[in-house]
Design a protein around this motif. Structure first.
Motif, PDB file in Angstrom:
ATOM      1  N   ALA A  24       0.833  -1.202   0.000  1.00  0.00           N
ATOM      2  CA  ALA A  24       0.000   0.000   0.000  1.00  0.00           C
ATOM      3  C   ALA A  24       0.866   1.250   0.000  1.00  0.00           C
ATOM      4  CB  ALA A  24      -0.943   0.006   1.199  1.00  0.00           C
ATOM      5  N   SER A  67      -6.249  -6.899  -1.701  1.00  0.00           N
ATOM      6  CA  SER A  67      -6.851  -5.592  -1.989  1.00  0.00           C
ATOM      7  C   SER A  67      -8.000  -5.294  -1.042  1.00  0.00           C
ATOM      8  CB  SER A  67      -7.311  -5.517  -3.447  1.00  0.00           C
ATOM      9  OG  SER A  67      -8.296  -6.474  -3.707  1.00  0.00           O
ATOM     10  N   ARG A  68      -8.787  -6.304  -0.685  1.00  0.00           N
ATOM     11  CA  ARG A  68      -9.875  -6.080   0.283  1.00  0.00           C
ATOM     12  C   ARG A  68      -9.300  -5.768   1.661  1.00  0.00           C
ATOM     13  NH1 ARG A  68     -14.191 -10.523  -1.714  1.00  0.00           N
ATOM     14  NH2 ARG A  68     -15.211  -9.165  -3.204  1.00  0.00           N
ATOM     15  N   ARG A  70      -6.359  -4.384   2.315  1.00  0.00           N
ATOM     16  CA  ARG A  70      -5.820  -3.020   2.277  1.00  0.00           C
ATOM     17  C   ARG A  70      -6.942  -1.988   2.372  1.00  0.00           C
ATOM     18  NH1 ARG A  70      -2.032  -5.368  -1.428  1.00  0.00           N
ATOM     19  NH2 ARG A  70      -3.345  -4.795  -3.194  1.00  0.00           N
ATOM     20  N   GLU A  93     -12.904 -11.407  -7.480  1.00  0.00           N
ATOM     21  CA  GLU A  93     -12.367 -10.157  -7.993  1.00  0.00           C
ATOM     22  C   GLU A  93     -11.994 -10.390  -9.445  1.00  0.00           C
ATOM     23  OE1 GLU A  93      -9.713  -7.934  -5.694  1.00  0.00           O
ATOM     24  OE2 GLU A  93     -10.645  -8.517  -3.839  1.00  0.00           O
TER      25      GLU A  93
END
Length: 159
Positions: A24, A67-68, A70, A93
């Motif tokens: 991130a 990604s979820r 983060r 995703e």
């Protein structure tokens, strides 16, 4: 720079999650204990729990994507609480759709044929067919109906 502490009984799992969160960019991510000083703690177990210093929290499925995770950590750092809905837990995703594919997808959801989609968008039926094939591949559907169902589940299209 916000400090994130990863807490897990498995050092290997904690290191992997820490590496995913470091991607991130703007976070100081460390593996540690729940007692360590931090802006947020990521607790790994049967589910993933993110707790913020300002009482915000998030709960995600144990197999949530990087990604979820983060996104959940970012929300908690902003003071928001998140609970992953069981409705979204099984949503895959996908590779992002282009703006044109999203336009085609909306028309596909309305039941238009390739020819009709082409007419509405000012493209050939062959080009519309190509976009539909790309959409099917990206959402992992074998048929137009499956693609529409997946698009509705993921919120990519509306009725």
């Amino acid at each position: 720079m916000p400090r994130i502490v990863i807490v897990s009984p498995s050092p290997l799992l904690a290191d992997g999650v820490a590496a995913a969160l470091r991607a991130a960019g703007d976070w100081d991510v460390r593996v540690g204990r729940a007692e360590d000083n931090a802006d947020a703690w990521v607790l790994l177990g049967d589910e993933i729990v993110v707790r913020g210093a300002q009482r915000a929290s998030a709960r995600l499925a144990a197999d949530a994507s990087a990604s979820r995770l983060r996104a959940a950590v970012g929300a908690v750092l902003e003071g928001l609480s998140v609970r992953e809905s069981p409705w979204f837990a099984g949503v895959a995703e996908h590779e992002p759709l282009t703006p044109r594919e999203l336009e085609v997808f909306e028309l596909l959801g309305k039941g238009l044929s390739n020819r009709d989609i082409g007419g509405v968008l000012g493209i050939s039926a062959h080009t519309a067919k190509y976009h539909v094939a790309q959409i099917l591949a990206k959402v992992g559907a074998a048929t137009r109906a499956e693609a529409v169902r997946e698009g509705l589940r993921c919120g990519l299209i509306g009725l």
